[in-house]
Design a protein around this motif. Structure first.
Motif, mmCIF file in Angstrom:
data_model
loop_
_atom_site.group_PDB
_atom_site.id
_atom_site.type_symbol
_atom_site.label_atom_id
_atom_site.label_comp_id
_atom_site.label_asym_id
_atom_site.label_seq_id
_atom_site.Cartn_x
_atom_site.Cartn_y
_atom_site.Cartn_z
ATOM 1 N N ASP A 1 -101.138 7.239 -67.436
ATOM 2 C CA ASP A 1 -100.321 7.290 -69.186
ATOM 3 C C ASP A 1 -99.555 7.782 -68.833
ATOM 4 O O ASP A 1 -98.365 7.542 -69.505
ATOM 5 C CB ASP A 1 -101.268 7.551 -70.163
ATOM 6 C CG ASP A 1 -102.469 5.868 -69.888
ATOM 7 O OD1 ASP A 1 -102.170 5.322 -69.258
ATOM 8 O OD2 ASP A 1 -103.605 6.282 -70.468
ATOM 9 N N GLU A 2 -99.401 9.332 -68.194
ATOM 10 C CA GLU A 2 -98.781 9.832 -68.522
ATOM 11 C C GLU A 2 -96.710 9.763 -68.142
ATOM 12 O O GLU A 2 -96.373 10.279 -68.715
ATOM 13 C CB GLU A 2 -98.600 11.556 -68.204
ATOM 14 C CG GLU A 2 -100.478 11.951 -69.238
ATOM 15 C CD GLU A 2 -100.981 13.510 -68.282
ATOM 16 O OE1 GLU A 2 -99.783 14.015 -66.338
ATOM 17 O OE2 GLU A 2 -101.356 13.534 -68.385
ATOM 18 N N TRP B 1 -115.545 9.285 -58.068
ATOM 19 C CA TRP B 1 -115.023 10.599 -58.734
ATOM 20 C C TRP B 1 -113.415 10.945 -58.374
ATOM 21 O O TRP B 1 -112.254 11.195 -59.007
ATOM 22 C CB TRP B 1 -115.246 11.197 -57.867
ATOM 23 C CG TRP B 1 -114.793 13.345 -58.121
ATOM 24 C CD1 TRP B 1 -115.589 13.410 -58.743
ATOM 25 C CD2 TRP B 1 -114.485 13.816 -57.437
ATOM 26 N NE1 TRP B 1 -115.032 14.817 -58.596
ATOM 27 C CE2 TRP B 1 -114.465 15.081 -58.029
ATOM 28 C CE3 TRP B 1 -113.632 13.976 -55.717
ATOM 29 C CZ2 TRP B 1 -113.558 16.316 -57.674
ATOM 30 C CZ3 TRP B 1 -112.623 15.078 -55.767
ATOM 31 C CH2 TRP B 1 -113.066 16.011 -56.295
ATOM 32 N N THR B 2 -112.952 10.218 -57.260
ATOM 33 C CA THR B 2 -111.066 9.682 -56.875
ATOM 34 C C THR B 2 -110.429 8.921 -58.092
ATOM 35 O O THR B 2 -109.376 9.841 -58.520
ATOM 36 C CB THR B 2 -110.939 9.684 -55.543
ATOM 37 O OG1 THR B 2 -111.003 8.214 -54.855
ATOM 38 C CG2 THR B 2 -111.668 10.694 -54.255
ATOM 39 N N ASN C 1 -111.500 8.762 -61.162
ATOM 40 C CA ASN C 1 -111.862 9.333 -63.004
ATOM 41 C C ASN C 1 -110.718 9.758 -63.700
ATOM 42 O O ASN C 1 -110.705 8.995 -64.353
ATOM 43 C CB ASN C 1 -112.800 10.393 -61.935
ATOM 44 C CG ASN C 1 -114.091 10.343 -63.896
ATOM 45 O OD1 ASN C 1 -113.402 10.081 -64.439
ATOM 46 N ND2 ASN C 1 -114.121 11.857 -64.393
ATOM 47 N N ASN C 2 -109.370 10.062 -63.044
ATOM 48 C CA ASN C 2 -108.771 11.223 -63.753
ATOM 49 C C ASN C 2 -107.229 9.866 -63.254
ATOM 50 O O ASN C 2 -106.540 9.968 -63.379
ATOM 51 C CB ASN C 2 -108.462 12.475 -63.282
ATOM 52 C CG ASN C 2 -109.646 13.275 -63.776
ATOM 53 O OD1 ASN C 2 -109.656 13.193 -65.371
ATOM 54 N ND2 ASN C 2 -110.062 14.306 -63.185
ATOM 55 N N SER C 3 -107.497 9.088 -62.425
ATOM 56 C CA SER C 3 -106.066 8.114 -62.817
ATOM 57 C C SER C 3 -105.184 8.013 -63.229
ATOM 58 O O SER C 3 -104.320 7.456 -63.976
ATOM 59 C CB SER C 3 -106.746 7.308 -61.591
ATOM 60 O OG SER C 3 -107.227 6.770 -61.568
ATOM 61 N N ALA C 4 -106.248 7.261 -64.286
ATOM 62 C CA ALA C 4 -106.018 6.468 -65.638
ATOM 63 C C ALA C 4 -104.901 7.772 -66.501
ATOM 64 O O ALA C 4 -103.844 7.395 -67.208
ATOM 65 C CB ALA C 4 -107.354 5.844 -66.063
ATOM 66 N N GLU C 5 -105.919 8.928 -66.568
ATOM 67 C CA GLU C 5 -104.928 10.091 -67.387
ATOM 68 C C GLU C 5 -103.474 10.138 -66.939
ATOM 69 O O GLU C 5 -103.028 9.602 -67.945
ATOM 70 C CB GLU C 5 -105.644 11.046 -67.634
ATOM 71 C CG GLU C 5 -107.094 10.438 -68.358
ATOM 72 C CD GLU C 5 -107.897 11.652 -69.249
ATOM 73 O OE1 GLU C 5 -107.541 12.757 -68.092
ATOM 74 O OE2 GLU C 5 -109.001 11.843 -68.993
ATOM 75 N N GLU C 6 -103.523 9.837 -65.707
ATOM 76 C CA GLU C 6 -102.439 10.938 -65.170
ATOM 77 C C GLU C 6 -101.075 9.302 -65.160
ATOM 78 O O GLU C 6 -99.682 9.514 -65.441
ATOM 79 C CB GLU C 6 -102.014 10.961 -63.253
ATOM 80 C CG GLU C 6 -103.283 12.251 -62.526
ATOM 81 C CD GLU C 6 -103.904 12.527 -61.735
ATOM 82 O OE1 GLU C 6 -103.207 11.004 -60.766
ATOM 83 O OE2 GLU C 6 -104.535 12.920 -61.108
#
Length: 195
Positions: free
Chosen positions: A64-65, A54-55, A57-62
């Motif tokens: 890329d930014e 769960w932790t 999960n969104n680290s790839a999008e962050e």
């Protein structure tokens, strides 16, 4: 005498035999308890693994930014935010050896070659009769090489020596010796001959 293996032999019991344990039919095996500790450890591992997924999960999008440079507009000037992980610009070369090599002239002192005082000669056989020497000369001629027969008087009589050369360089003599070795003539050896 027979050979006995004393190291792997089990000792025999002397005296009384081992008493057998008597099991009563009325004793039943104890019931097995539910493995509560194993269940708690398994649940803890599954929960920890789920939290880890769960932790991230969104680290790839962050990620890329943060890689894309952000451009801000301030007072008609466009400034670019610097990426902290970016490499510095390539430094300019300060070397001038390439230009120096184009215009460089090298002077070399070449020593005079020493005058060669000896030559090489290869002897391939020494025979009692001239017929045997002529036969060896014919075998060498079939290999494309030219040989000479010389008569030498020794303490035990006359000898007929079959030799090749003289050679100015040892390399040429070795080359001819290898040709003869391929033909089965292995008795050839090199000698120095004075000029």
């Amino acid at each position: 005498m027979t050979n006995r293996d004393y190291a792997n032999r089990k000792p025999a019991r002397k005296g009384k035999a081992k008493p057998k344990t008597i099991r009563r039919k009325s004793q039943a095996p104890a019931p097995r308890r539910f493995p509560l500790v194993l269940l708690l450890v398994t649940l803890g591992l599954i929960t920890g693994f789920g939290y880890f997924l769960w932790t991230i999960n969104n680290s790839a999008e962050e990620l890329d930014e943060t890689k894309a440079p952000v451009v801000e507009q301030t007072d008609i000037k466009l400034t670019q935010k610097k990426d902290p992980k970016a490499l510095p610009p390539k430094p300019e070369e300060k070397w001038t050896y390439q230009q120096e090599l184009v215009n460089k002239q090298v002077e070399v002192d070449i020593p005079e070659t020493a005058v060669q005082t000896h030559l090489y000669q290869m002897q391939c056989g020494s025979f009692r009769t001239q017929a045997q020497a002529e036969q060896m000369k014919a075998v060498i001629a079939f290999q494309g090489l030219e040989s000479d027969i010389s008569k030498v008087r020794g303490t035990t009589g006359d000898w007929y020596k079959v030799s090749l050369g003289p050679y100015e360089r040892k390399r040429q003599a070795e080359k001819h010796r290898h040709i003869l070795q391929k033909a089965g003539i292995n008795g050839c050896f090199l000698m120095y001959v004075k000029k």
